[in-house]
Write a protein that holds these residues in place. Structure first.
Motif, PDB file in Angstrom:
ATOM      1  N   LEU A  20       0.762  -1.400  -0.121  1.00  0.00           N
ATOM      2  CA  LEU A  20       0.164  -0.064  -0.106  1.00  0.00           C
ATOM      3  C   LEU A  20       0.849   1.267  -0.078  1.00  0.00           C
ATOM      4  O   LEU A  20       0.505   2.350  -0.728  1.00  0.00           O
ATOM      5  N   HIS A  21       2.054   1.245   0.602  1.00  0.00           N
ATOM      6  CA  HIS A  21       2.919   2.360   0.902  1.00  0.00           C
ATOM      7  C   HIS A  21       3.451   2.655  -0.473  1.00  0.00           C
ATOM      8  O   HIS A  21       3.486   3.810  -0.982  1.00  0.00           O
ATOM      9  N   ASP A  22       3.929   1.521  -1.187  1.00  0.00           N
ATOM     10  CA  ASP A  22       4.578   1.705  -2.588  1.00  0.00           C
ATOM     11  C   ASP A  22       3.498   2.210  -3.604  1.00  0.00           C
ATOM     12  O   ASP A  22       3.940   3.061  -4.691  1.00  0.00           O
ATOM     13  N   ALA A  23       2.327   1.956  -3.448  1.00  0.00           N
ATOM     14  CA  ALA A  23       1.399   2.279  -4.342  1.00  0.00           C
ATOM     15  C   ALA A  23       1.000   3.753  -4.254  1.00  0.00           C
ATOM     16  O   ALA A  23       1.039   4.669  -5.056  1.00  0.00           O
ATOM     17  N   LEU A  24       0.910   4.372  -2.885  1.00  0.00           N
ATOM     18  CA  LEU A  24       0.782   5.430  -2.450  1.00  0.00           C
ATOM     19  C   LEU A  24       1.879   6.590  -2.819  1.00  0.00           C
ATOM     20  O   LEU A  24       1.727   7.443  -3.680  1.00  0.00           O
ATOM     21  N   VAL A  25       2.972   6.119  -2.721  1.00  0.00           N
ATOM     22  CA  VAL A  25       4.375   6.830  -3.259  1.00  0.00           C
ATOM     23  C   VAL A  25       4.171   6.935  -4.711  1.00  0.00           C
ATOM     24  O   VAL A  25       4.778   8.110  -5.358  1.00  0.00           O
ATOM     25  N   LYS A  26       3.880   5.944  -5.472  1.00  0.00           N
ATOM     26  CA  LYS A  26       3.982   5.877  -6.900  1.00  0.00           C
ATOM     27  C   LYS A  26       3.001   6.969  -7.443  1.00  0.00           C
ATOM     28  O   LYS A  26       3.057   7.629  -8.670  1.00  0.00           O
TER      29      LYS A  26
ATOM     30  N   GLY B 196       2.542   9.867  -5.761  1.00  0.00           N
ATOM     31  CA  GLY B 196       3.103  11.246  -5.241  1.00  0.00           C
ATOM     32  C   GLY B 196       2.609  11.570  -3.880  1.00  0.00           C
ATOM     33  O   GLY B 196       2.682  12.501  -3.314  1.00  0.00           O
ATOM     34  N   ILE B 197       2.252  10.334  -3.299  1.00  0.00           N
ATOM     35  CA  ILE B 197       1.570  10.701  -1.728  1.00  0.00           C
ATOM     36  C   ILE B 197       2.548   9.714  -0.761  1.00  0.00           C
ATOM     37  O   ILE B 197       2.699   8.634  -1.061  1.00  0.00           O
ATOM     38  N   GLU B 198       2.906  10.312   0.269  1.00  0.00           N
ATOM     39  CA  GLU B 198       3.835   9.807   1.218  1.00  0.00           C
ATOM     40  C   GLU B 198       3.380   9.812   2.470  1.00  0.00           C
ATOM     41  O   GLU B 198       3.342  11.268   3.149  1.00  0.00           O
ATOM     42  N   LEU B 199       3.099   8.649   3.263  1.00  0.00           N
ATOM     43  CA  LEU B 199       2.755   8.916   4.640  1.00  0.00           C
ATOM     44  C   LEU B 199       3.885   8.490   5.663  1.00  0.00           C
ATOM     45  O   LEU B 199       4.732   7.566   5.200  1.00  0.00           O
ATOM     46  N   ASN B 200       3.781   8.987   6.762  1.00  0.00           N
ATOM     47  CA  ASN B 200       4.800   8.577   7.761  1.00  0.00           C
ATOM     48  C   ASN B 200       4.221   7.309   8.397  1.00  0.00           C
ATOM     49  O   ASN B 200       3.291   6.519   8.045  1.00  0.00           O
TER      50      ASN B 200
ATOM     51  N   THR C 174      -9.183   5.398  -8.060  1.00  0.00           N
ATOM     52  CA  THR C 174      -7.979   5.432  -8.123  1.00  0.00           C
ATOM     53  C   THR C 174      -7.126   5.669  -6.726  1.00  0.00           C
ATOM     54  O   THR C 174      -7.943   5.779  -5.631  1.00  0.00           O
ATOM     55  N   ILE C 175      -6.116   5.425  -6.767  1.00  0.00           N
ATOM     56  CA  ILE C 175      -5.252   5.603  -5.506  1.00  0.00           C
ATOM     57  C   ILE C 175      -5.624   6.746  -4.552  1.00  0.00           C
ATOM     58  O   ILE C 175      -5.553   6.887  -3.514  1.00  0.00           O
ATOM     59  N   LYS C 176      -5.311   7.888  -5.620  1.00  0.00           N
ATOM     60  CA  LYS C 176      -5.622   9.204  -4.974  1.00  0.00           C
ATOM     61  C   LYS C 176      -6.831   9.462  -4.624  1.00  0.00           C
ATOM     62  O   LYS C 176      -6.856  10.039  -3.379  1.00  0.00           O
ATOM     63  N   ASN C 177      -7.764   8.988  -5.312  1.00  0.00           N
ATOM     64  CA  ASN C 177      -9.359   9.201  -4.794  1.00  0.00           C
ATOM     65  C   ASN C 177      -9.515   8.273  -3.396  1.00  0.00           C
ATOM     66  O   ASN C 177     -10.249   8.680  -2.668  1.00  0.00           O
ATOM     67  N   ILE C 178      -8.706   7.316  -3.414  1.00  0.00           N
ATOM     68  CA  ILE C 178      -9.073   6.122  -2.065  1.00  0.00           C
ATOM     69  C   ILE C 178      -8.467   6.780  -1.081  1.00  0.00           C
ATOM     70  O   ILE C 178      -8.908   7.282   0.178  1.00  0.00           O
ATOM     71  N   TYR C 179      -7.189   7.552  -1.145  1.00  0.00           N
ATOM     72  CA  TYR C 179      -6.591   8.144  -0.067  1.00  0.00           C
ATOM     73  C   TYR C 179      -7.454   9.195   0.291  1.00  0.00           C
ATOM     74  O   TYR C 179      -7.537   9.631   1.501  1.00  0.00           O
TER      75      TYR C 179
ATOM     76  N   SER D 293     -11.883   8.665   7.827  1.00  0.00           N
ATOM     77  CA  SER D 293     -11.489   8.203   8.870  1.00  0.00           C
ATOM     78  C   SER D 293     -11.497   8.900  10.369  1.00  0.00           C
ATOM     79  O   SER D 293     -11.075   8.323  11.163  1.00  0.00           O
ATOM     80  N   GLN D 294     -12.257  10.007  10.182  1.00  0.00           N
ATOM     81  CA  GLN D 294     -12.494  10.942  11.392  1.00  0.00           C
ATOM     82  C   GLN D 294     -13.910  10.268  11.922  1.00  0.00           C
ATOM     83  O   GLN D 294     -14.382  10.913  13.089  1.00  0.00           O
ATOM     84  N   ILE D 295     -14.446   9.515  11.307  1.00  0.00           N
ATOM     85  CA  ILE D 295     -16.064   8.992  11.839  1.00  0.00           C
ATOM     86  C   ILE D 295     -15.879   8.392  13.367  1.00  0.00           C
ATOM     87  O   ILE D 295     -16.890   8.237  14.052  1.00  0.00           O
ATOM     88  N   ASP D 296     -14.713   7.633  13.506  1.00  0.00           N
ATOM     89  CA  ASP D 296     -14.676   6.686  14.887  1.00  0.00           C
ATOM     90  C   ASP D 296     -14.746   7.682  15.966  1.00  0.00           C
ATOM     91  O   ASP D 296     -14.080   8.427  16.086  1.00  0.00           O
TER      92      ASP D 296
END
Length: 477
Positions: free
Chosen positions: A120-126, A128-132, A168-173, A180-183
Protein backbone atom coordinates in the motif's frame (compact mmCIF):
# COMPACT_ATOMS: atom_id res chain seq x y z
CA UNK A 1 5.54 -20.25 -3.12
CA UNK A 2 6.12 -18.07 -6.16
CA UNK A 3 9.63 -18.11 -7.55
CA UNK A 4 11.32 -14.68 -7.14
CA UNK A 5 12.28 -14.82 -10.82
CA UNK A 6 8.70 -15.28 -11.99
CA UNK A 7 6.34 -12.29 -11.83
CA UNK A 8 2.89 -13.46 -10.63
CA UNK A 9 0.14 -12.98 -13.17
CA UNK A 10 -3.00 -11.10 -12.08
CA UNK A 11 -6.28 -12.98 -12.02
CA UNK A 12 -8.63 -11.61 -14.72
CA UNK A 13 -11.35 -9.41 -13.21
CA UNK A 14 -14.55 -11.45 -13.45
CA UNK A 15 -17.42 -12.10 -11.10
CA UNK A 16 -16.13 -15.65 -10.57
CA UNK A 17 -12.77 -14.20 -9.49
CA UNK A 18 -14.54 -11.79 -7.15
CA UNK A 19 -16.58 -14.60 -5.57
CA UNK A 20 -13.43 -16.68 -5.12
CA UNK A 21 -11.61 -13.76 -3.45
CA UNK A 22 -14.57 -13.23 -1.13
CA UNK A 23 -15.18 -16.91 -0.46
CA UNK A 24 -18.83 -16.51 -1.41
CA UNK A 25 -21.28 -18.34 -3.59
CA UNK A 26 -23.52 -16.38 -5.95
CA UNK A 27 -26.49 -17.10 -3.66
CA UNK A 28 -24.63 -15.79 -0.61
CA UNK A 29 -23.62 -12.66 -2.49
CA UNK A 30 -27.19 -12.03 -3.61
CA UNK A 31 -28.39 -12.37 -0.02
CA UNK A 32 -25.73 -9.93 1.16
CA UNK A 33 -26.68 -7.33 -1.45
CA UNK A 34 -30.42 -7.69 -0.73
CA UNK A 35 -29.75 -7.17 2.98
CA UNK A 36 -27.69 -4.07 2.19
CA UNK A 37 -30.52 -2.73 0.01
CA UNK A 38 -33.00 -3.35 2.88
CA UNK A 39 -30.64 -1.56 5.26
CA UNK A 40 -31.10 1.61 3.21
CA UNK A 41 -34.77 0.97 2.37
CA UNK A 42 -36.00 1.66 5.91
CA UNK A 43 -39.56 2.43 4.75
CA UNK A 44 -39.88 -0.78 2.67
CA UNK A 45 -40.67 1.33 -0.38
CA UNK A 46 -38.95 -1.04 -2.75
CA UNK A 47 -36.66 1.71 -3.99
CA UNK A 48 -34.08 4.16 -2.65
CA UNK A 49 -34.08 7.93 -2.97
CA UNK A 50 -31.61 10.51 -1.65
CA UNK A 51 -33.35 10.57 1.75
CA UNK A 52 -33.03 6.80 2.16
CA UNK A 53 -29.34 6.93 1.26
CA UNK A 54 -28.74 9.96 3.51
CA UNK A 55 -30.31 8.18 6.49
CA UNK A 56 -28.32 5.04 5.73
CA UNK A 57 -25.02 6.92 5.60
CA UNK A 58 -25.89 8.61 8.90
CA UNK A 59 -26.55 5.20 10.45
CA UNK A 60 -23.08 4.19 9.27
CA UNK A 61 -21.67 7.21 11.16
CA UNK A 62 -20.39 8.97 8.06
CA UNK A 63 -19.45 12.52 9.07
CA UNK A 64 -22.26 15.01 8.46
CA UNK A 65 -20.15 17.14 6.11
CA UNK A 66 -19.07 14.15 4.03
CA UNK A 67 -22.30 12.44 3.09
CA UNK A 68 -22.34 11.65 -0.59
CA UNK A 69 -25.99 10.61 -0.94
CA UNK A 70 -26.60 12.64 -4.08
CA UNK A 71 -23.49 11.29 -5.81
CA UNK A 72 -24.32 7.70 -4.83
CA UNK A 73 -27.89 8.13 -6.05
CA UNK A 74 -26.65 9.56 -9.33
CA UNK A 75 -24.31 6.67 -10.15
CA UNK A 76 -26.90 4.02 -9.18
CA UNK A 77 -29.88 5.64 -10.90
CA UNK A 78 -29.44 4.22 -14.41
CA UNK A 79 -32.72 5.60 -15.81
CA UNK A 80 -32.39 8.99 -14.05
CA UNK A 81 -35.86 8.90 -12.47
CA UNK A 82 -34.62 10.01 -9.05
CA UNK A 83 -34.98 6.60 -7.42
CA UNK A 84 -32.99 3.35 -7.38
CA UNK A 85 -34.68 -0.05 -7.53
CA UNK A 86 -32.92 -3.27 -6.58
CA UNK A 87 -31.84 -4.12 -10.13
CA UNK A 88 -30.13 -0.72 -10.52
CA UNK A 89 -28.58 -1.14 -7.07
CA UNK A 90 -27.34 -4.63 -8.00
CA UNK A 91 -25.86 -3.37 -11.30
CA UNK A 92 -23.91 -0.69 -9.43
CA UNK A 93 -22.62 -3.28 -6.94
CA UNK A 94 -21.52 -5.63 -9.75
CA UNK A 95 -19.58 -2.88 -11.51
CA UNK A 96 -18.10 -1.48 -8.30
CA UNK A 97 -16.86 -4.84 -7.00
CA UNK A 98 -15.20 -5.58 -10.34
CA UNK A 99 -13.56 -2.13 -10.30
CA UNK A 100 -12.34 -2.63 -6.72
CA UNK A 101 -11.01 -6.09 -7.59
CA UNK A 102 -8.93 -4.66 -10.44
CA UNK A 103 -7.22 -2.02 -8.30
CA UNK A 104 -6.82 -4.54 -5.46
CA UNK A 105 -4.96 -6.76 -7.93
CA UNK A 106 -2.77 -3.83 -9.01
CA UNK A 107 -1.72 -3.08 -5.43
CA UNK A 108 -1.27 -6.75 -4.48
CA UNK A 109 2.07 -7.09 -6.26
CA UNK A 110 2.90 -10.62 -5.03
CA UNK A 111 -0.64 -11.82 -5.83
CA UNK A 112 -1.14 -13.63 -2.53
CA UNK A 113 -4.71 -12.41 -2.09
CA UNK A 114 -3.89 -9.67 0.42
CA UNK A 115 -2.47 -6.15 0.50
CA UNK A 116 0.48 -5.77 2.84
CA UNK A 117 1.42 -2.45 4.42
CA UNK A 118 4.51 -2.08 2.20
CA UNK A 119 2.47 -2.73 -0.95
CA UNK A 120 0.00 0.00 0.00
CA UNK A 121 2.87 2.35 0.83
CA UNK A 122 4.51 1.71 -2.55
CA UNK A 123 1.24 2.35 -4.41
CA UNK A 124 0.77 5.66 -2.57
CA UNK A 125 4.34 6.80 -3.24
CA UNK A 126 3.91 5.96 -6.92
CA UNK A 127 0.94 8.36 -6.95
CA UNK A 128 2.97 11.14 -5.29
CA UNK A 129 1.66 10.62 -1.74
CA UNK A 130 3.87 9.64 1.17
CA UNK A 131 2.72 8.92 4.70
CA UNK A 132 4.86 8.47 7.76
CA UNK A 133 4.73 5.19 9.69
CA UNK A 134 1.99 6.34 12.06
CA UNK A 135 -0.21 7.61 9.24
CA UNK A 136 0.30 4.47 7.16
CA UNK A 137 -0.54 2.32 10.20
CA UNK A 138 -3.71 4.35 10.76
CA UNK A 139 -4.70 3.90 7.11
CA UNK A 140 -4.15 0.12 7.20
CA UNK A 141 -5.86 -0.31 10.57
CA UNK A 142 -8.93 1.55 9.38
CA UNK A 143 -9.44 -0.99 6.57
CA UNK A 144 -7.94 -4.08 8.23
CA UNK A 145 -10.84 -4.90 10.55
CA UNK A 146 -9.37 -8.12 11.96
CA UNK A 147 -6.06 -6.34 12.66
CA UNK A 148 -3.87 -9.11 11.26
CA UNK A 149 -1.74 -6.68 9.24
CA UNK A 150 -3.10 -7.77 5.85
CA UNK A 151 -6.01 -6.21 3.96
CA UNK A 152 -8.18 -8.87 2.37
CA UNK A 153 -10.36 -8.18 -0.64
CA UNK A 154 -13.43 -8.43 1.60
CA UNK A 155 -12.08 -5.68 3.86
CA UNK A 156 -11.06 -3.60 0.83
CA UNK A 157 -14.55 -4.00 -0.65
CA UNK A 158 -16.33 -3.07 2.59
CA UNK A 159 -14.26 0.11 2.84
CA UNK A 160 -14.96 1.30 -0.73
CA UNK A 161 -18.20 -0.34 -1.87
CA UNK A 162 -20.32 2.79 -1.42
CA UNK A 163 -17.67 5.21 -2.67
CA UNK A 164 -19.43 6.71 -5.73
CA UNK A 165 -16.36 7.92 -7.66
CA UNK A 166 -13.64 6.19 -9.62
CA UNK A 167 -11.41 4.11 -7.35
CA UNK A 168 -7.94 5.47 -8.10
CA UNK A 169 -5.18 5.47 -5.49
CA UNK A 170 -5.43 9.26 -5.04
CA UNK A 171 -9.23 9.15 -4.75
CA UNK A 172 -9.06 6.30 -2.23
CA UNK A 173 -6.47 8.20 -0.20
CA UNK A 174 -8.64 11.35 -0.19
CA UNK A 175 -11.67 9.23 0.74
CA UNK A 176 -9.76 7.87 3.73
CA UNK A 177 -8.67 11.39 4.69
CA UNK A 178 -12.29 12.41 5.16
CA UNK A 179 -13.98 9.23 6.31
CA UNK A 180 -11.36 8.11 8.84
CA UNK A 181 -12.46 10.69 11.40
CA UNK A 182 -15.88 9.10 11.92
CA UNK A 183 -14.77 6.77 14.73
CA UNK A 184 -15.94 8.31 18.01
CA UNK A 185 -13.07 8.99 20.37
CA UNK A 186 -10.43 8.40 17.73
CA UNK A 187 -8.46 11.25 16.19
CA UNK A 188 -6.90 9.98 13.00
CA UNK A 189 -3.63 11.47 11.85
CA UNK A 190 -4.53 12.74 8.40
CA UNK A 191 -2.34 14.51 5.84
CA UNK A 192 -3.51 18.07 5.22
CA UNK A 193 -3.40 18.23 1.46
CA UNK A 194 -0.18 19.06 -0.32
CA UNK A 195 1.67 19.97 2.86
CA UNK A 196 1.99 16.25 3.59
CA UNK A 197 2.77 15.20 0.05
CA UNK A 198 6.24 13.75 -0.46
CA UNK A 199 6.84 16.17 -3.33
CA UNK A 200 5.37 19.35 -1.83
CA UNK A 201 8.28 21.58 -2.87
CA UNK A 202 8.19 20.25 -6.42
CA UNK A 203 4.47 20.96 -6.68
CA UNK A 204 5.04 24.53 -5.47
CA UNK A 205 7.92 24.93 -7.92
CA UNK A 206 5.78 23.62 -10.79
CA UNK A 207 3.01 26.05 -9.87
CA UNK A 208 5.42 28.97 -9.59
CA UNK A 209 7.00 28.34 -12.99
CA UNK A 210 3.58 27.85 -14.59
CA UNK A 211 2.38 31.13 -13.09
CA UNK A 212 5.45 32.97 -14.36
CA UNK A 213 5.01 31.62 -17.89
CA UNK A 214 1.30 32.47 -17.88
CA UNK A 215 1.87 36.04 -16.67
CA UNK A 216 4.57 36.62 -19.26
CA UNK A 217 2.39 35.29 -22.08
CA UNK A 218 -0.51 37.55 -21.10
CA UNK A 219 1.61 40.59 -20.13
CA UNK A 220 0.50 42.67 -23.17
CA UNK A 221 -3.15 42.26 -22.13
CA UNK A 222 -2.29 43.24 -18.56
CA UNK A 223 -0.48 46.36 -19.79
CA UNK A 224 -3.50 47.20 -21.94
CA UNK A 225 -5.87 46.71 -19.01
CA UNK A 226 -3.86 49.02 -16.73
CA UNK A 227 -3.59 51.69 -19.44
CA UNK A 228 -7.35 51.65 -19.92
CA UNK A 229 -8.08 51.69 -16.19
CA UNK A 230 -6.16 54.93 -15.56
CA UNK A 231 -7.65 56.76 -18.58
CA UNK A 232 -10.23 59.33 -17.49
CA UNK A 233 -11.10 60.33 -21.05
CA UNK A 234 -12.73 58.32 -23.81
CA UNK A 235 -10.28 56.12 -25.69
CA UNK A 236 -10.19 53.03 -27.89
CA UNK A 237 -8.16 49.83 -27.97
CA UNK A 238 -6.51 50.85 -31.25
CA UNK A 239 -5.29 54.22 -29.99
CA UNK A 240 -4.12 52.72 -26.69
CA UNK A 241 -2.14 50.03 -28.51
CA UNK A 242 -0.53 52.70 -30.74
CA UNK A 243 0.44 54.81 -27.73
CA UNK A 244 2.05 51.84 -25.98
CA UNK A 245 3.91 50.90 -29.17
CA UNK A 246 5.29 54.43 -29.53
CA UNK A 247 6.89 54.16 -26.09
CA UNK A 248 9.35 51.53 -27.28
CA UNK A 249 7.89 48.97 -29.64
CA UNK A 250 6.96 45.42 -28.66
CA UNK A 251 8.99 45.53 -25.42
CA UNK A 252 6.67 48.27 -24.10
CA UNK A 253 3.88 45.73 -23.80
CA UNK A 254 6.00 43.80 -21.30
CA UNK A 255 6.90 46.76 -19.11
CA UNK A 256 6.49 45.76 -15.46
CA UNK A 257 6.26 42.05 -16.23
CA UNK A 258 9.52 41.32 -14.38
CA UNK A 259 7.94 42.49 -11.13
CA UNK A 260 4.73 40.66 -11.92
CA UNK A 261 6.68 37.41 -12.33
CA UNK A 262 8.85 38.10 -9.28
CA UNK A 263 5.69 38.26 -7.14
CA UNK A 264 4.63 34.73 -8.01
CA UNK A 265 6.92 32.76 -5.69
CA UNK A 266 6.61 34.83 -2.48
CA UNK A 267 2.88 35.45 -2.93
CA UNK A 268 2.13 31.76 -3.53
CA UNK A 269 4.35 30.59 -0.67
CA UNK A 270 2.89 33.08 1.83
CA UNK A 271 -0.67 32.27 0.78
CA UNK A 272 -0.02 28.53 1.05
CA UNK A 273 1.62 28.60 4.48
CA UNK A 274 -0.87 31.07 6.00
CA UNK A 275 -3.71 28.88 4.73
CA UNK A 276 -2.17 25.77 6.28
CA UNK A 277 -1.50 27.66 9.53
CA UNK A 278 -5.13 28.78 9.73
CA UNK A 279 -6.27 25.20 9.23
CA UNK A 280 -4.10 24.20 12.19
CA UNK A 281 -5.61 27.01 14.30
CA UNK A 282 -9.14 25.96 13.39
CA UNK A 283 -8.11 22.46 14.37
CA UNK A 284 -9.74 20.53 11.54
CA UNK A 285 -8.42 19.06 8.30
CA UNK A 286 -11.73 19.49 6.50
CA UNK A 287 -12.74 23.05 7.38
CA UNK A 288 -15.81 23.13 5.13
CA UNK A 289 -16.80 25.53 2.40
CA UNK A 290 -17.13 28.59 4.65
CA UNK A 291 -13.85 27.72 6.37
CA UNK A 292 -12.05 27.42 3.03
CA UNK A 293 -13.50 30.75 1.94
CA UNK A 294 -12.48 32.49 5.16
CA UNK A 295 -9.04 30.87 5.42
CA UNK A 296 -8.35 31.33 1.71
CA UNK A 297 -9.47 34.96 1.80
CA UNK A 298 -7.36 35.71 4.87
CA UNK A 299 -4.33 33.97 3.38
CA UNK A 300 -4.82 35.92 0.15
CA UNK A 301 -5.05 39.19 2.08
CA UNK A 302 -1.85 38.50 4.03
CA UNK A 303 0.02 37.48 0.87
CA UNK A 304 -1.23 40.48 -1.08
CA UNK A 305 -0.27 42.87 1.72
CA UNK A 306 3.24 41.41 1.83
CA UNK A 307 3.90 41.87 -1.90
CA UNK A 308 1.76 44.97 -2.41
CA UNK A 309 4.67 47.43 -2.76
CA UNK A 310 5.84 45.37 -5.78
CA UNK A 311 2.35 45.64 -7.27
CA UNK A 312 2.31 49.42 -6.83
CA UNK A 313 5.77 49.89 -8.38
CA UNK A 314 4.67 47.67 -11.29
CA UNK A 315 1.63 49.87 -11.91
CA UNK A 316 3.72 53.05 -11.70
CA UNK A 317 6.19 51.58 -14.19
CA UNK A 318 3.38 50.65 -16.60
CA UNK A 319 1.76 54.10 -16.41
CA UNK A 320 4.95 56.18 -16.38
CA UNK A 321 4.85 58.84 -19.09
CA UNK A 322 8.23 59.23 -20.79
CA UNK A 323 9.93 59.74 -24.10
CA UNK A 324 10.14 56.70 -26.40
CA UNK A 325 12.54 54.12 -25.01
CA UNK A 326 13.23 56.11 -21.84
CA UNK A 327 11.73 55.08 -18.52
CA UNK A 328 13.26 54.92 -15.03
CA UNK A 329 14.82 51.87 -13.47
CA UNK A 330 13.02 50.07 -10.66
CA UNK A 331 15.53 51.41 -8.16
CA UNK A 332 15.10 55.06 -9.22
CA UNK A 333 11.30 54.77 -9.39
CA UNK A 334 11.11 53.18 -5.93
CA UNK A 335 13.46 55.82 -4.50
CA UNK A 336 11.39 58.66 -5.99
CA UNK A 337 8.20 57.26 -4.43
CA UNK A 338 9.91 56.96 -1.05
CA UNK A 339 11.45 60.47 -1.14
CA UNK A 340 8.52 62.42 -2.60
CA UNK A 341 5.53 60.51 -1.22
CA UNK A 342 6.79 58.60 1.80
CA UNK A 343 6.67 54.88 2.67
CA UNK A 344 2.86 54.89 2.98
CA UNK A 345 2.64 55.57 -0.74
CA UNK A 346 3.68 51.98 -1.42
CA UNK A 347 0.30 50.89 -0.04
CA UNK A 348 -1.95 53.23 -2.01
CA UNK A 349 -5.05 51.40 -3.17
CA UNK A 350 -4.58 48.49 -0.80
CA UNK A 351 -8.00 48.95 0.85
CA UNK A 352 -10.08 48.43 -2.34
CA UNK A 353 -7.70 45.61 -3.24
CA UNK A 354 -8.38 43.80 0.03
CA UNK A 355 -12.11 44.56 -0.12
CA UNK A 356 -12.35 42.65 -3.37
CA UNK A 357 -10.74 39.43 -2.09
CA UNK A 358 -13.66 37.85 -0.19
CA UNK A 359 -16.39 38.77 -2.75
CA UNK A 360 -14.20 37.49 -5.59
CA UNK A 361 -13.37 34.27 -3.75
CA UNK A 362 -17.03 33.77 -2.79
CA UNK A 363 -18.35 34.27 -6.32
CA UNK A 364 -15.53 32.21 -7.80
CA UNK A 365 -16.13 29.31 -5.40
CA UNK A 366 -19.93 29.39 -5.71
CA UNK A 367 -19.90 29.48 -9.52
CA UNK A 368 -17.15 26.86 -9.73
CA UNK A 369 -18.98 24.43 -7.43
CA UNK A 370 -22.26 25.00 -9.31
CA UNK A 371 -20.66 24.37 -12.70
CA UNK A 372 -18.78 21.35 -11.33
CA UNK A 373 -22.02 19.85 -9.99
CA UNK A 374 -23.69 20.47 -13.35
CA UNK A 375 -20.82 18.73 -15.13
CA UNK A 376 -21.17 15.76 -12.76
CA UNK A 377 -24.90 15.62 -13.46
CA UNK A 378 -24.73 15.88 -17.25
CA UNK A 379 -21.26 14.69 -18.18
CA UNK A 380 -19.38 12.80 -15.46
CA UNK A 381 -21.80 10.38 -13.85
CA UNK A 382 -19.47 7.89 -12.16
CA UNK A 383 -16.36 9.97 -11.56
CA UNK A 384 -15.06 13.39 -10.72
CA UNK A 385 -14.86 15.85 -13.66
CA UNK A 386 -11.53 15.59 -15.50
CA UNK A 387 -8.86 18.29 -15.56
CA UNK A 388 -10.14 19.92 -18.77
CA UNK A 389 -13.69 20.14 -17.37
CA UNK A 390 -12.39 21.56 -14.09
CA UNK A 391 -10.24 24.03 -16.03
CA UNK A 392 -13.31 25.19 -17.97
CA UNK A 393 -15.37 25.55 -14.79
CA UNK A 394 -12.54 27.47 -13.13
CA UNK A 395 -12.11 29.77 -16.13
CA UNK A 396 -15.79 30.72 -16.26
CA UNK A 397 -15.97 31.14 -12.47
CA UNK A 398 -12.82 33.28 -12.42
CA UNK A 399 -14.05 35.48 -15.25
CA UNK A 400 -17.40 36.09 -13.56
CA UNK A 401 -15.76 36.77 -10.20
CA UNK A 402 -13.29 39.20 -11.81
CA UNK A 403 -16.09 41.05 -13.61
CA UNK A 404 -18.10 41.48 -10.41
CA UNK A 405 -15.26 43.07 -8.41
CA UNK A 406 -13.68 44.92 -11.33
CA UNK A 407 -14.82 48.41 -10.18
CA UNK A 408 -12.65 47.92 -7.08
CA UNK A 409 -9.75 47.01 -9.35
CA UNK A 410 -10.16 50.24 -11.34
CA UNK A 411 -10.22 52.29 -8.15
CA UNK A 412 -7.14 50.48 -6.87
CA UNK A 413 -5.23 51.01 -10.12
CA UNK A 414 -6.07 54.73 -10.20
CA UNK A 415 -4.94 55.15 -6.61
CA UNK A 416 -1.70 53.27 -7.35
CA UNK A 417 -0.93 55.32 -10.47
CA UNK A 418 -1.73 58.67 -8.87
CA UNK A 419 1.28 60.68 -7.75
CA UNK A 420 1.03 63.23 -4.94
CA UNK A 421 2.39 66.06 -7.12
CA UNK A 422 -0.36 65.68 -9.72
CA UNK A 423 -2.92 68.49 -9.84
CA UNK A 424 -6.07 66.33 -9.91
CA UNK A 425 -5.27 64.70 -6.62
CA UNK A 426 -7.41 61.91 -5.22
CA UNK A 427 -8.18 62.15 -1.53
CA UNK A 428 -8.68 58.49 -0.77
CA UNK A 429 -10.81 55.66 -2.07
CA UNK A 430 -14.18 57.39 -1.71
CA UNK A 431 -12.90 60.39 -3.67
CA UNK A 432 -11.86 58.11 -6.55
CA UNK A 433 -15.34 56.57 -6.62
CA UNK A 434 -17.04 59.98 -6.62
CA UNK A 435 -14.83 61.63 -9.24
CA UNK A 436 -14.93 58.60 -11.52
CA UNK A 437 -18.72 58.44 -11.41
CA UNK A 438 -19.16 62.22 -11.84
CA UNK A 439 -16.87 62.44 -14.86
CA UNK A 440 -17.29 59.05 -16.56
CA UNK A 441 -20.46 57.52 -15.17
CA UNK A 442 -20.88 53.84 -14.28
CA UNK A 443 -18.99 52.79 -17.43
CA UNK A 444 -15.84 54.37 -16.02
CA UNK A 445 -15.60 51.58 -13.46
CA UNK A 446 -15.32 48.98 -16.21
CA UNK A 447 -12.54 50.50 -18.29
CA UNK A 448 -10.11 47.75 -19.23
CA UNK A 449 -12.57 44.95 -18.40
CA UNK A 450 -12.47 43.55 -21.94
CA UNK A 451 -8.67 42.96 -22.09
CA UNK A 452 -8.86 41.71 -18.50
CA UNK A 453 -11.43 39.05 -19.43
CA UNK A 454 -9.61 38.40 -22.68
CA UNK A 455 -6.56 37.22 -20.77
CA UNK A 456 -8.51 34.88 -18.44
CA UNK A 457 -8.88 31.97 -20.90
CA UNK A 458 -5.30 31.98 -22.25
CA UNK A 459 -3.92 32.59 -18.75
CA UNK A 460 -5.77 29.58 -17.32
CA UNK A 461 -4.91 27.38 -20.31
CA UNK A 462 -1.23 28.37 -20.37
CA UNK A 463 -0.97 27.84 -16.62
CA UNK A 464 -2.52 24.39 -16.92
CA UNK A 465 -0.34 23.30 -19.86
CA UNK A 466 2.81 24.70 -18.23
CA UNK A 467 1.95 23.10 -14.89
CA UNK A 468 1.43 19.69 -16.50
CA UNK A 469 4.71 20.06 -18.42
CA UNK A 470 6.55 20.99 -15.21
CA UNK A 471 5.05 18.04 -13.36
CA UNK A 472 6.33 15.77 -16.09
CA UNK A 473 9.78 17.40 -16.03
CA UNK A 474 9.93 17.08 -12.24
CA UNK A 475 8.71 13.46 -12.41
CA UNK A 476 5.50 14.18 -10.54
CA UNK A 477 3.38 12.06 -12.86
Amino acid sequence: MTSPDIKPKPVPASMDAVLTALGETMEQRDTRLRNLFKFFDTTNAGFLDSVHIEVGLSAMKIRSDYKYAEELLRVCDANSDGRVDYEEFRKYMDDKELELFRIFQDIDVVKDGGIERQELHDALVKSGIELNDAELASFVEHIDKDNNGTITFGEWRDFLLLYPHEATIKNIYQHWERISQIDIGEQAVIPAGISKQSNAFKYLLAGGVAGAISRTATAPLDRLKVSFAVQTTKTSIGSTVKNIWKEGGASSFFRGNGLNVAKVAPESAIKFYVYEMLKEIIGKDDIGTFGRLLAGGTAGAVAQTAVYPMELVKTRLQTYVSEPGKFPSLGKLSKDIWVHEGPRAFYKGMVPSLLGIIPYAGIDLAVYETLKEMSKTYGFVDSEPGPIAQLSCGTVAGALGAACVYPLQVVRTRMQAHQAKEAARYNGMADVFIKTYQKEGARGFYKGLFPNLLKVIPAASITYISYEAMKKALELQ
